[in-house]
Design an enzyme around this catalytic site. Structure first.
Site, PDB file in Angstrom:
ATOM      1  N   ARG A  28       3.134   1.573  -4.017  1.00  0.00           N
ATOM      2  CA  ARG A  28       3.436   0.546  -3.020  1.00  0.00           C
ATOM      3  C   ARG A  28       2.448  -0.617  -3.121  1.00  0.00           C
ATOM      4  O   ARG A  28       2.813  -1.778  -2.917  1.00  0.00           O
ATOM      5  CB  ARG A  28       3.400   1.153  -1.619  1.00  0.00           C
ATOM      6  CG  ARG A  28       4.421   2.266  -1.427  1.00  0.00           C
ATOM      7  CD  ARG A  28       4.599   2.630   0.027  1.00  0.00           C
ATOM      8  NE  ARG A  28       5.305   1.578   0.742  1.00  0.00           N
ATOM      9  CZ  ARG A  28       5.100   1.264   2.015  1.00  0.00           C
ATOM     10  NH1 ARG A  28       4.186   1.910   2.714  1.00  0.00           N
ATOM     11  NH2 ARG A  28       5.798   0.315   2.595  1.00  0.00           N
TER      12      ARG A  28
ATOM     13  N   HIS B 115      -0.510  -0.611  11.944  1.00  0.00           N
ATOM     14  CA  HIS B 115      -0.405   0.647  11.190  1.00  0.00           C
ATOM     15  C   HIS B 115      -1.252   0.658   9.925  1.00  0.00           C
ATOM     16  O   HIS B 115      -1.040   1.498   9.050  1.00  0.00           O
ATOM     17  CB  HIS B 115       1.058   0.930  10.844  1.00  0.00           C
ATOM     18  CG  HIS B 115       1.909   1.178  12.051  1.00  0.00           C
ATOM     19  ND1 HIS B 115       3.277   0.987  12.064  1.00  0.00           N
ATOM     20  CD2 HIS B 115       1.588   1.594  13.301  1.00  0.00           C
ATOM     21  CE1 HIS B 115       3.746   1.276  13.268  1.00  0.00           C
ATOM     22  NE2 HIS B 115       2.738   1.639  14.032  1.00  0.00           N
TER      23      HIS B 115
END
EC number: 2.3.1.286
Length: 229
Positions: free
Chosen positions: A56, A104
């Protein structure tokens, strides 16, 4: 200047080519979420978790901010803007926004396994054996399922001060972020932008815009600029 708070989610980055948080089958880019985004998964197979986030992180260098990201950055000319994002990418930063709270965590930072305050910027792959100054293994600086959200109180405080709140690209299904808008002042104007916005059961003071982030921001910008004066 009026206070404008943006609550952004995966939908805004999806238009830049980053896959949304979870698909209908409960998988995250083909992975069981709990296997790659929980303390349980980290304990069970840290290499699998590192491989997932390394992939990612690499993807970030292949994508770019879209017109919605840039529109939100442009609003800093007219408002005191704070962005509260559920996204772990850096597209808001690259678009030019200056005040961003990553609820987050962030892909481009890592932290000590033992001390969450021992954080480092990190752009390369993270491997087993990469250690923090306290000699503990480095892990992704991501808030995993089952972990507390350390910046939640700060996010609530920002929402309480907002004259205007724009919720964009989030399904409002991931808590506690999904309930942030409920802390807005009763006189605050709230827009909810999402292709499925009309399906959400929201209070009447929330104006739903059933469009993608890019199209909705293009349509809304003239009105937002006019309202700022």
């Amino acid at each position: 200047m009026k206070n404008l708070v943006i609550l952004s989610g995966a939908g805004i980055s999806a238009e830049s080519g980053i896959k949304t948080f979870r698909d209908a089958d409960g998988l995250w880019e083909g992975h069981d979420i709990m296997e790659v985004a929980s303390p349980y998964g980290w304990k069970k197979n840290p290499q699998k978790v590192l491989d997932f986030y390394n992939q990612r992180r690499r993807q970030l260098f292949e994508v770019y901010p879209n017109k919605a990201h840039k529109a939100l950055a442009e609003l800093e000319k007219h408002y005191q803007v704070n962005i509260i994002t559920q996204n772990v990418d850096d597209l808001h930063e690259r678009a030019g926004s200056s005040r961003i709270l990553h609820l987050h965590g962030e892909l481009l930072s890592v932290r000590s396994e033992k001390d969450p305050n021992l954080v480092y910027r990190w752009e390369k792959d993270l491997n087993l054996g990469d250690l923090a100054k306290d000699k503990s293994q480095l892990r992704p600086d991501i808030v995993w399922f089952g972990e507390a959200v350390p910046l939640l109180k700060e996010a609530i405080s920002l929402v309480k001060q907002a004259h205007l709140l724009i919720i964009i690209g989030t399904s409002l299904q991931v808590y506690p972020a999904a309930s942030l808008y409920t802390h807005a002042h009763k006189d605050a104007l709230i827009y909810y932008i999402d292709p499925k916005a009309k399906n959400a059961h929201l209070p009447q003071n929330v104006q739903c815009i059933n469009e993608s982030a890019v199209h909705a921001m293009q349509d809304l910008m003239p009105k937002l600029i006019e309202m700022a004066s």
